[in-house]
Design an enzyme around this catalytic site. Structure first.
Site, PDB file in Angstrom:
ATOM      1  N   ASP A 202       0.912  -1.144   0.000  1.00  0.00           N
ATOM      2  CA  ASP A 202       0.000   0.000   0.000  1.00  0.00           C
ATOM      3  C   ASP A 202       0.948   1.190   0.000  1.00  0.00           C
ATOM      4  O   ASP A 202       1.532   1.512   1.039  1.00  0.00           O
ATOM      5  CB  ASP A 202      -0.888   0.018   1.237  1.00  0.00           C
ATOM      6  CG  ASP A 202      -1.889   1.156   1.168  1.00  0.00           C
ATOM      7  OD1 ASP A 202      -1.488   2.273   0.774  1.00  0.00           O
ATOM      8  OD2 ASP A 202      -3.062   0.946   1.510  1.00  0.00           O
ATOM      9  N   HIS A 203       1.141   1.822  -1.153  1.00  0.00           N
ATOM     10  CA  HIS A 203       2.242   2.782  -1.231  1.00  0.00           C
ATOM     11  C   HIS A 203       2.033   3.989  -0.317  1.00  0.00           C
ATOM     12  O   HIS A 203       2.985   4.687   0.014  1.00  0.00           O
ATOM     13  CB  HIS A 203       2.510   3.214  -2.682  1.00  0.00           C
ATOM     14  CG  HIS A 203       1.530   4.187  -3.251  1.00  0.00           C
ATOM     15  ND1 HIS A 203       0.317   3.814  -3.752  1.00  0.00           N
ATOM     16  CD2 HIS A 203       1.581   5.534  -3.387  1.00  0.00           C
ATOM     17  CE1 HIS A 203      -0.318   4.893  -4.184  1.00  0.00           C
ATOM     18  NE2 HIS A 203       0.420   5.952  -3.978  1.00  0.00           N
ATOM     19  N   HIS A 265      -5.766   2.827   0.785  1.00  0.00           N
ATOM     20  CA  HIS A 265      -5.115   4.069   1.212  1.00  0.00           C
ATOM     21  C   HIS A 265      -5.896   4.837   2.286  1.00  0.00           C
ATOM     22  O   HIS A 265      -5.335   5.256   3.286  1.00  0.00           O
ATOM     23  CB  HIS A 265      -4.907   5.001   0.021  1.00  0.00           C
ATOM     24  CG  HIS A 265      -4.232   4.354  -1.159  1.00  0.00           C
ATOM     25  ND1 HIS A 265      -3.261   3.403  -1.022  1.00  0.00           N
ATOM     26  CD2 HIS A 265      -4.396   4.533  -2.499  1.00  0.00           C
ATOM     27  CE1 HIS A 265      -2.844   3.022  -2.224  1.00  0.00           C
ATOM     28  NE2 HIS A 265      -3.516   3.685  -3.140  1.00  0.00           N
TER      29      HIS A 265
HETATM   30  C1  BG6 Z   1      -3.284   4.184  -6.713  1.00  0.00           C
HETATM   31  C2  BG6 Z   1      -4.605   4.168  -7.427  1.00  0.00           C
HETATM   32  O1  BG6 Z   1      -3.223   3.159  -5.761  1.00  0.00           O
HETATM   33  O2  BG6 Z   1      -3.137   5.447  -6.043  1.00  0.00           O
HETATM   34  C3  BG6 Z   1      -4.690   5.318  -8.420  1.00  0.00           C
HETATM   35  O3  BG6 Z   1      -4.739   2.929  -8.121  1.00  0.00           O
HETATM   36  C4  BG6 Z   1      -4.420   6.638  -7.717  1.00  0.00           C
HETATM   37  O4  BG6 Z   1      -5.963   5.347  -9.037  1.00  0.00           O
HETATM   38  C5  BG6 Z   1      -3.134   6.560  -6.912  1.00  0.00           C
HETATM   39  O5  BG6 Z   1      -4.312   7.627  -8.713  1.00  0.00           O
HETATM   40  C6  BG6 Z   1      -2.960   7.801  -6.064  1.00  0.00           C
HETATM   41  O6  BG6 Z   1      -1.688   7.790  -5.475  1.00  0.00           O
HETATM   42  P1  BG6 Z   1      -0.987   9.137  -5.036  1.00  0.00           P
HETATM   43  O7  BG6 Z   1       0.273   8.693  -4.372  1.00  0.00           O
HETATM   44  O8  BG6 Z   1      -0.753   9.914  -6.296  1.00  0.00           O
HETATM   45  O9  BG6 Z   1      -1.940   9.829  -4.120  1.00  0.00           O
END
Ligand code: BG6
Length: 513
Positions: A202-203, A265
């Protein structure tokens, strides 16, 4: 090689990162290496780690996918990608890094005796060439439906045996499509892997500012005593994007915003806000406490507390953009939601009666992600104020992006003969405080952690299953019968008006971002 890259790191200004113990030497195998993630995150992050001297003493990266690329094509494509993503690119550092990059064409459905044998051979060759022990990190960034098959084939090709080293598997989200399919995938993985070998990405957990939420609360004594229902009125969590779905219609039509952003997220951000103090900062303690938070979330009253939306045409930064249903690859009467606002309740001693409002969407006014803690007013205010609302001005904001930082808004006396209260801000800006251009990407830390065998920032299987059980009823009810007419918000707005109503009926409003 390290000499080059370390020197490079000084020149390109990778300040702010403090190298720890380098991970074990290993081979990193990327499935889906021709895809977007490898271009935008994985290879740029590995390159940035190499520049900072944070990669193992010896390592190699083997990309694999169905396309007929060879080592040279892979290197050239990745070079262009790194150049595009990182200002810190230099030819000198790239050449050293690229000498560790290889490519093997693999059709995932192939027999273990076919492409997987070639892959095995390539891993062995690179290990011999660079004197790497038998440690392999597999990274899956293919279509999620293939994860189970990859593990099965790797096992059949004896690529997961840990006789002389370790095997770890890093898996991109989504982990399943709902609780049932996540359970199934979990079972498939567990047939051949232990939980300690599985790293579910989960980045958001790798974002500097998300980790800073824990440091802020648990390394400083000031806020923790008031971090509860006695002092906090409510919490708002927003992850707004102004981008649309780009070229991802195939994925997005199957997924929608609730599965794409909330199940992972947003619920992680909620957990980071609501978590009880873990005993120590390690995988077991942190993952146990975040699972406890999810346990306490009351089942969502879907019809009343969930607002879904889909973007119509509109304007972003002065440019006209099309509506979701006009995007390439989207059905013209698609009901896939691109926006959601939710009210969640955490039924435990600390949070009873404190609503958590969540919202996220595509094609919103601008890209901004924040967690906002709205404190209650003082029990009594001796100063004259013009408006009751003025008393609610104590707000703590964790700004994830852009301009990462922590901002505390409070009331101060405006200079003058009379007592006049004005909200002012204490502003911690990540870039200024640590003198960095921008915080390192989340993927750097996640890849490094996986190489080091540290699962602290990777959700455990029970967390994932529980998160699905929270969002499944919303998705299922919506898919059986949407309760709002779509599209219901213009691109470039802050979402449907019903989302404002969700707070207004509680006497609150969304923070203006
Ligand atoms: C990803 C989703 O996990 O997170 C994308 O699949 C989304 O749809 C992205 O755009 C958003 O990540 P961040 O780091 O740009 O907020």
């Amino acid at each position: 090689m390290e000499d080059h890259l370390n020197k490079q790191s000084l020149e390109v200004g990778c300040q702010g990162a403090r190298p720890g113990e380098p991970p074990d030497p290993c081979v990193v195998v990327i499935f889906g290496a021709t895809g977007d993630l490898a271009h935008t995150e994985l290879i740029p992050s590995l390159y940035a780690l190499a520049c900072q001297g944070l990669l193992p003493r010896s390592f190699a990266i083997v990309g694999s996918a169905r396309r007929e690329w060879d080592d040279d094509t892979f290197r050239e494509k990745m070079k262009q990608a790194v150049k595009q993503e990182l200002n810190s690119y230099t030819d000198e550092a790239w050449q050293t890094f690229a000498s560790r990059l290889f490519y093997v064409q693999v059709d995932i459905q192939d027999e273990p005796s076919g492409a997987y044998r070639t892959l095995k051979e390539k891993i062995r060759e690179t290990r011999d060439q660079f004197d790497i022990p038998d440690n392999v990190l597999f990274h899956f960034s293919t279509a999620p439906s293939l994860y189970g098959t990859i593990v099965e084939k790797l096992d059949a090709a004896s690529l997961l045996k840990q006789d002389d080293g370790w095997r770890r598997v890093v898996i991109e989200k989504p982990f399943g499509q709902d609780e049932e399919s996540a359970r199934r995938l979990d079972r498939e993985l567990r047939c051949v892997l232990d939980e300690e070998q599985v790293y579910r990405v989960d980045h958001y957990l790798g974002k500097e500012t998300v980790q800073n939420m824990l440091v802020f609360r648990f390394a400083n004594p000031g806020f923790e005593p008031i971090w509860n229902r006695n002092y906090i009125d409510h919490v708002q969590i927003t992850a707004a994007e102004n981008a649309g779905i780009g070229t991802r219609a195939g994925f997005y039509e199957q997924t929608g915003v609730v599965r794409d952003m909330v199940q992972n997220h947003l619920l992680q951000l909620l957990c980071m806000t609501a978590i009880e103090p873990p005993v120590c900062y390690d995988a077991e303690s942190l993952r146990t406490e975040t699972a406890q938070v999810l346990q306490a979330i009351r089942p969502v009253d879907v019809k009343n507390d969930a607002i879904l939306g889909q973007y119509d045409k509109g304007e972003i930064e002065g440019e006209p953009v099309r509506g979701y249903r006009d995007e390439d690859g989207v059905e013209e009467n698609s009901d896939t939601p691109t926006f959601v606002a939710l009210k969640l309740n955490v039924d435990n001693w600390r949070w009873a009666g404190v609503p958590f409002y969540l919202r996220t969407g595509k094609r919103m006014n601008r890209k901004v992600s924040e967690v906002t803690i709205q404190f209650k007013p003082t029990p009594h205010l001796m100063f004259p104020t013009e408006q009751e609302g003025e008393r609610m001005k104590n707000v703590l904001t964790f700004r994830l992006q852009p301009n990462e930082g922590i901002i505390y808004t409070f009331l101060a006396k405006q200079p003058g003969a009379d007592i006049h209260l004005e909200p002012v801000r204490m502003n911690f800006q990540y870039d200024q405080a640590f003198e960095i251009d921008e915080p390192p990407s989340a993927y750097q830390w996640l890849l490094l952690d996986a190489m080091q065998g540290d699962q602290t920032l990777f959700p455990r299987s029970d967390w994932i299953l529980k998160a699905w059980s929270i969002v499944d009823p919303i998705v299922k009810e919506w898919e059986s019968e949407p309760w709002l007419d779509l599209p219901n918000y213009a691109a470039g707005s802050w979402g449907p008006t019903e989302a404002d109503e969700l707070l207004r009926r509680d006497g609150r409003e969304w923070k203006i971002l």
